[in-house]
Write a protein that holds these residues in place. Sequence first.
Motif, PDB file in Angstrom:
ATOM      1  N   SER A  32      -4.213 -41.768  75.603  1.00  8.98           N
ATOM      2  CA  SER A  32      -3.432 -42.981  75.411  1.00  8.98           C
ATOM      3  C   SER A  32      -2.306 -43.022  76.431  1.00  8.98           C
ATOM      4  CB  SER A  32      -2.854 -43.020  73.994  1.00  8.98           C
ATOM      5  OG  SER A  32      -1.842 -44.000  73.879  1.00  8.98           O
ATOM      6  N   ALA A  41       1.753 -47.016  68.049  1.00 14.58           N
ATOM      7  CA  ALA A  41       0.805 -47.141  69.153  1.00 14.58           C
ATOM      8  C   ALA A  41      -0.435 -47.911  68.725  1.00 14.58           C
ATOM      9  CB  ALA A  41       0.415 -45.758  69.668  1.00 14.58           C
ATOM     10  N   GLN A  53       0.162 -45.142  76.373  1.00 19.23           N
ATOM     11  CA  GLN A  53       1.402 -45.368  75.638  1.00 19.23           C
ATOM     12  C   GLN A  53       1.961 -44.072  75.070  1.00 19.23           C
ATOM     13  OE1 GLN A  53       1.131 -48.432  72.711  1.00 19.23           O
ATOM     14  NE2 GLN A  53       3.192 -48.139  71.941  1.00 19.23           N
ATOM     15  N   LEU A  54       1.069 -43.199  74.585  1.00 10.56           N
ATOM     16  CA  LEU A  54       1.511 -41.943  73.976  1.00 10.56           C
ATOM     17  C   LEU A  54       1.584 -40.803  74.982  1.00 10.56           C
ATOM     18  CD1 LEU A  54      -0.608 -42.110  70.701  1.00 10.56           C
ATOM     19  CD2 LEU A  54       1.862 -42.414  70.883  1.00 10.56           C
ATOM     20  N   THR A  81       5.276 -42.838  65.335  1.00 13.54           N
ATOM     21  CA  THR A  81       4.951 -43.047  66.746  1.00 13.54           C
ATOM     22  C   THR A  81       3.468 -43.352  66.912  1.00 13.54           C
ATOM     23  OG1 THR A  81       6.724 -41.555  67.435  1.00 13.54           O
ATOM     24  CG2 THR A  81       4.983 -41.994  69.039  1.00 13.54           C
TER      25      THR A  81
END
Length: 228
Positions: free
Chosen positions: A194, A216, A196-197, A212
Amino acid sequence: MKTDDLLRLLRRHQGVINASFTPDEFARYQDAVRALRTAGSDVRAVRIALRRVRVSLDPLPPGSELYRRLTQFRTAGTTSVLPDADELAALLRLLDSVEWPSLADASAELFRELRRELLAVPARGSDRLDPVSAADPVAAGLIRLTGTDGREQYPDFQFAPDTGDPLPVVQHVNRMILADQDPWGAAGWWLGRSVQLAGVPAELLGRVPDDTLTAAARALTDGGEVAW
Protein backbone atom coordinates in the motif's frame (compact mmCIF):
# COMPACT_ATOMS: atom_id res chain seq x y z
CA MET A 1 -11.77 15.70 -11.78
CA LYS A 2 -14.93 13.58 -11.89
CA THR A 3 -15.00 9.93 -12.90
CA ASP A 4 -16.38 10.92 -16.31
CA ASP A 5 -13.43 13.28 -16.80
CA LEU A 6 -11.14 10.36 -16.02
CA LEU A 7 -12.85 8.14 -18.59
CA ARG A 8 -12.48 10.81 -21.28
CA LEU A 9 -8.83 11.32 -20.33
CA LEU A 10 -8.13 7.62 -20.68
CA ARG A 11 -9.79 7.53 -24.10
CA ARG A 12 -7.72 10.48 -25.33
CA HIS A 13 -4.50 8.80 -24.24
CA GLN A 14 -5.28 5.25 -25.35
CA GLY A 15 -2.31 5.32 -27.71
CA VAL A 16 0.09 5.92 -24.81
CA ILE A 17 -1.43 3.01 -22.91
CA ASN A 18 -1.14 0.68 -25.90
CA ALA A 19 2.49 1.64 -26.44
CA SER A 20 3.42 1.34 -22.76
CA PHE A 21 1.68 -1.86 -21.68
CA THR A 22 2.46 -5.51 -22.23
CA PRO A 23 -0.53 -7.76 -23.05
CA ASP A 24 -0.63 -8.84 -19.38
CA GLU A 25 -0.67 -5.24 -18.18
CA PHE A 26 -3.33 -4.25 -20.68
CA ALA A 27 -5.49 -7.19 -19.62
CA ARG A 28 -5.25 -6.06 -15.99
CA TYR A 29 -6.27 -2.52 -16.99
CA GLN A 30 -9.14 -3.74 -19.18
CA ASP A 31 -10.51 -5.95 -16.41
CA ALA A 32 -10.33 -3.03 -13.97
CA VAL A 33 -12.40 -0.83 -16.29
CA ARG A 34 -14.91 -3.64 -16.75
CA ALA A 35 -15.27 -3.78 -12.97
CA LEU A 36 -16.63 -0.22 -13.14
CA ARG A 37 -19.48 -1.48 -15.30
CA THR A 38 -20.12 -4.42 -12.97
CA ALA A 39 -20.26 -2.04 -10.00
CA GLY A 40 -23.33 -0.31 -11.42
CA SER A 41 -24.68 2.35 -9.07
CA ASP A 42 -23.08 0.88 -5.95
CA VAL A 43 -20.89 3.79 -4.84
CA ARG A 44 -18.63 1.66 -2.66
CA ALA A 45 -18.10 -0.88 -5.42
CA VAL A 46 -17.36 1.94 -7.89
CA ARG A 47 -14.72 3.36 -5.55
CA ILE A 48 -13.07 -0.05 -5.27
CA ALA A 49 -13.13 -0.40 -9.06
CA LEU A 50 -11.53 3.03 -9.42
CA ARG A 51 -8.78 1.90 -7.09
CA ARG A 52 -8.23 -1.13 -9.34
CA VAL A 53 -8.00 1.14 -12.38
CA ARG A 54 -5.40 3.30 -10.62
CA VAL A 55 -3.26 0.30 -9.71
CA SER A 56 -3.56 -1.13 -13.22
CA LEU A 57 -2.11 2.10 -14.66
CA ASP A 58 1.10 1.92 -12.61
CA PRO A 59 3.17 0.72 -15.65
CA LEU A 60 2.68 4.10 -17.39
CA PRO A 61 5.90 6.07 -17.96
CA PRO A 62 6.20 8.58 -15.07
CA GLY A 63 7.17 11.35 -17.47
CA SER A 64 4.10 10.99 -19.69
CA GLU A 65 1.35 13.59 -19.72
CA LEU A 66 -1.24 10.97 -18.82
CA TYR A 67 0.74 9.89 -15.76
CA ARG A 68 1.01 13.50 -14.59
CA ARG A 69 -2.70 14.12 -15.12
CA LEU A 70 -3.63 11.00 -13.18
CA THR A 71 -1.74 12.21 -10.11
CA GLN A 72 -4.22 15.10 -9.99
CA PHE A 73 -7.30 12.89 -10.11
CA ARG A 74 -9.64 13.04 -7.13
CA THR A 75 -13.38 12.44 -6.82
CA ALA A 76 -15.71 13.53 -4.04
CA GLY A 77 -19.34 12.75 -3.34
CA THR A 78 -21.74 10.35 -5.02
CA THR A 79 -22.50 12.32 -8.17
CA SER A 80 -18.86 12.71 -9.19
CA VAL A 81 -17.96 9.07 -8.45
CA LEU A 82 -20.65 7.27 -10.45
CA PRO A 83 -19.66 7.06 -14.13
CA ASP A 84 -21.98 8.03 -16.96
CA ALA A 85 -23.07 4.86 -18.75
CA ASP A 86 -22.34 6.29 -22.21
CA GLU A 87 -18.86 7.50 -21.25
CA LEU A 88 -18.00 4.14 -19.75
CA ALA A 89 -19.40 2.25 -22.75
CA ALA A 90 -17.30 4.38 -25.11
CA LEU A 91 -14.11 3.55 -23.21
CA LEU A 92 -14.95 -0.16 -23.10
CA ARG A 93 -15.61 -0.21 -26.87
CA LEU A 94 -12.21 1.38 -27.40
CA LEU A 95 -10.50 -1.20 -25.19
CA ASP A 96 -12.30 -4.05 -26.92
CA SER A 97 -10.99 -2.80 -30.27
CA VAL A 98 -7.35 -3.33 -29.22
CA GLU A 99 -6.13 -6.48 -30.95
CA TRP A 100 -3.57 -8.56 -29.14
CA PRO A 101 -3.97 -12.24 -30.05
CA SER A 102 -2.87 -13.35 -26.60
CA LEU A 103 -4.97 -10.82 -24.68
CA ALA A 104 -7.66 -13.23 -23.47
CA ASP A 105 -5.09 -15.86 -22.56
CA ALA A 106 -2.97 -13.24 -20.80
CA SER A 107 -5.91 -12.09 -18.71
CA ALA A 108 -6.78 -15.62 -17.68
CA GLU A 109 -3.16 -16.42 -16.86
CA LEU A 110 -2.86 -13.23 -14.84
CA PHE A 111 -5.77 -14.28 -12.66
CA ARG A 112 -4.45 -17.82 -12.35
CA GLU A 113 -1.08 -16.47 -11.19
CA LEU A 114 -2.79 -14.19 -8.66
CA ARG A 115 -4.77 -17.16 -7.34
CA ARG A 116 -1.62 -19.25 -7.05
CA GLU A 117 0.17 -16.51 -5.11
CA LEU A 118 -2.72 -15.90 -2.72
CA LEU A 119 -3.37 -19.60 -2.15
CA ALA A 120 0.32 -20.08 -1.29
CA VAL A 121 0.24 -17.74 1.74
CA PRO A 122 -0.08 -19.35 5.20
CA ALA A 123 -3.73 -20.22 5.76
CA ARG A 124 -6.00 -22.47 7.78
CA GLY A 125 -8.99 -24.64 6.96
CA SER A 126 -12.51 -24.44 8.32
CA ASP A 127 -11.63 -26.99 11.00
CA ARG A 128 -9.38 -24.45 12.73
CA LEU A 129 -11.95 -21.66 12.96
CA ASP A 130 -13.53 -20.68 16.24
CA PRO A 131 -17.13 -21.92 16.65
CA VAL A 132 -18.70 -18.52 16.05
CA SER A 133 -16.80 -17.87 12.81
CA ALA A 134 -17.18 -21.46 11.61
CA ALA A 135 -20.97 -21.07 11.49
CA ASP A 136 -20.66 -18.53 8.64
CA PRO A 137 -17.06 -17.35 8.06
CA VAL A 138 -17.91 -14.85 5.32
CA ALA A 139 -20.65 -13.23 7.39
CA ALA A 140 -18.12 -13.08 10.23
CA GLY A 141 -15.95 -10.83 8.06
CA LEU A 142 -13.34 -13.36 6.98
CA ILE A 143 -11.75 -13.77 3.57
CA ARG A 144 -12.42 -17.24 2.21
CA LEU A 145 -10.36 -18.42 -0.75
CA THR A 146 -11.28 -21.53 -2.69
CA GLY A 147 -8.64 -23.54 -4.54
CA THR A 148 -9.12 -25.33 -7.84
CA ASP A 149 -9.63 -28.54 -5.85
CA GLY A 150 -12.59 -26.95 -4.06
CA ARG A 151 -10.86 -26.73 -0.70
CA GLU A 152 -11.53 -23.59 1.29
CA GLN A 153 -8.86 -21.73 3.22
CA TYR A 154 -8.63 -18.61 5.33
CA PRO A 155 -5.37 -16.59 5.23
CA ASP A 156 -3.66 -16.68 8.63
CA PHE A 157 -3.08 -12.92 8.87
CA GLN A 158 -6.76 -12.60 9.78
CA PHE A 159 -6.26 -14.30 13.14
CA ALA A 160 -4.51 -13.41 16.41
CA PRO A 161 -1.28 -15.46 16.68
CA ASP A 162 -1.81 -16.24 20.36
CA THR A 163 -5.52 -17.12 20.54
CA GLY A 164 -6.41 -17.89 16.93
CA ASP A 165 -9.44 -15.61 17.17
CA PRO A 166 -10.32 -13.36 14.21
CA LEU A 167 -8.81 -9.90 14.52
CA PRO A 168 -11.63 -7.33 14.86
CA VAL A 169 -9.82 -4.78 12.68
CA VAL A 170 -9.47 -7.35 9.89
CA GLN A 171 -13.15 -8.25 10.11
CA HIS A 172 -14.10 -4.58 10.00
CA VAL A 173 -11.86 -3.76 7.04
CA ASN A 174 -12.94 -6.87 5.15
CA ARG A 175 -16.53 -5.71 5.34
CA MET A 176 -15.51 -2.23 4.19
CA ILE A 177 -13.68 -3.53 1.10
CA LEU A 178 -16.48 -5.99 0.25
CA ALA A 179 -14.50 -9.17 0.85
CA ASP A 180 -17.75 -11.13 0.66
CA GLN A 181 -18.13 -10.08 -2.99
CA ASP A 182 -14.48 -10.07 -4.06
CA PRO A 183 -12.35 -12.19 -1.71
CA TRP A 184 -9.43 -12.31 -4.15
CA GLY A 185 -9.35 -8.53 -4.43
CA ALA A 186 -9.61 -8.15 -0.65
CA ALA A 187 -6.78 -10.63 -0.08
CA GLY A 188 -4.74 -8.80 -2.70
CA TRP A 189 -5.20 -5.52 -0.80
CA TRP A 190 -4.06 -7.02 2.48
CA LEU A 191 -1.08 -8.82 0.96
CA GLY A 192 0.01 -6.21 -1.60
CA ARG A 193 2.02 -3.08 -0.92
CA SER A 194 0.00 0.00 0.00
CA VAL A 195 1.44 3.35 -1.04
CA GLN A 196 -0.65 5.12 1.58
CA LEU A 197 0.60 2.85 4.37
CA ALA A 198 4.14 2.52 2.95
CA GLY A 199 3.99 -1.20 3.55
CA VAL A 200 1.94 -4.39 3.26
CA PRO A 201 -1.26 -4.03 5.33
CA ALA A 202 -1.18 -7.62 6.61
CA GLU A 203 2.38 -7.15 7.84
CA LEU A 204 1.42 -3.94 9.65
CA LEU A 205 -1.21 -5.58 11.86
CA GLY A 206 -0.24 -4.93 15.45
CA ARG A 207 2.54 -2.58 14.35
CA VAL A 208 0.41 0.43 13.40
CA PRO A 209 -2.82 1.59 15.07
CA ASP A 210 -5.97 -0.17 13.89
CA ASP A 211 -7.40 3.23 13.01
CA THR A 212 -4.58 3.73 10.51
CA LEU A 213 -5.45 0.52 8.67
CA THR A 214 -9.14 1.36 8.78
CA ALA A 215 -8.52 4.86 7.40
CA ALA A 216 -6.50 3.44 4.51
CA ALA A 217 -9.37 1.15 3.58
CA ARG A 218 -11.98 3.87 4.07
CA ALA A 219 -10.09 6.20 1.72
CA LEU A 220 -10.66 3.67 -1.04
CA THR A 221 -14.27 2.81 -0.45
CA ASP A 222 -16.33 5.22 1.61
CA GLY A 223 -17.48 8.82 1.53
CA GLY A 224 -15.27 11.85 1.26
CA GLU A 225 -12.53 12.07 -1.33
CA VAL A 226 -10.84 9.23 -3.10
CA ALA A 227 -7.23 10.08 -3.88
CA TRP A 228 -5.96 8.82 -7.19
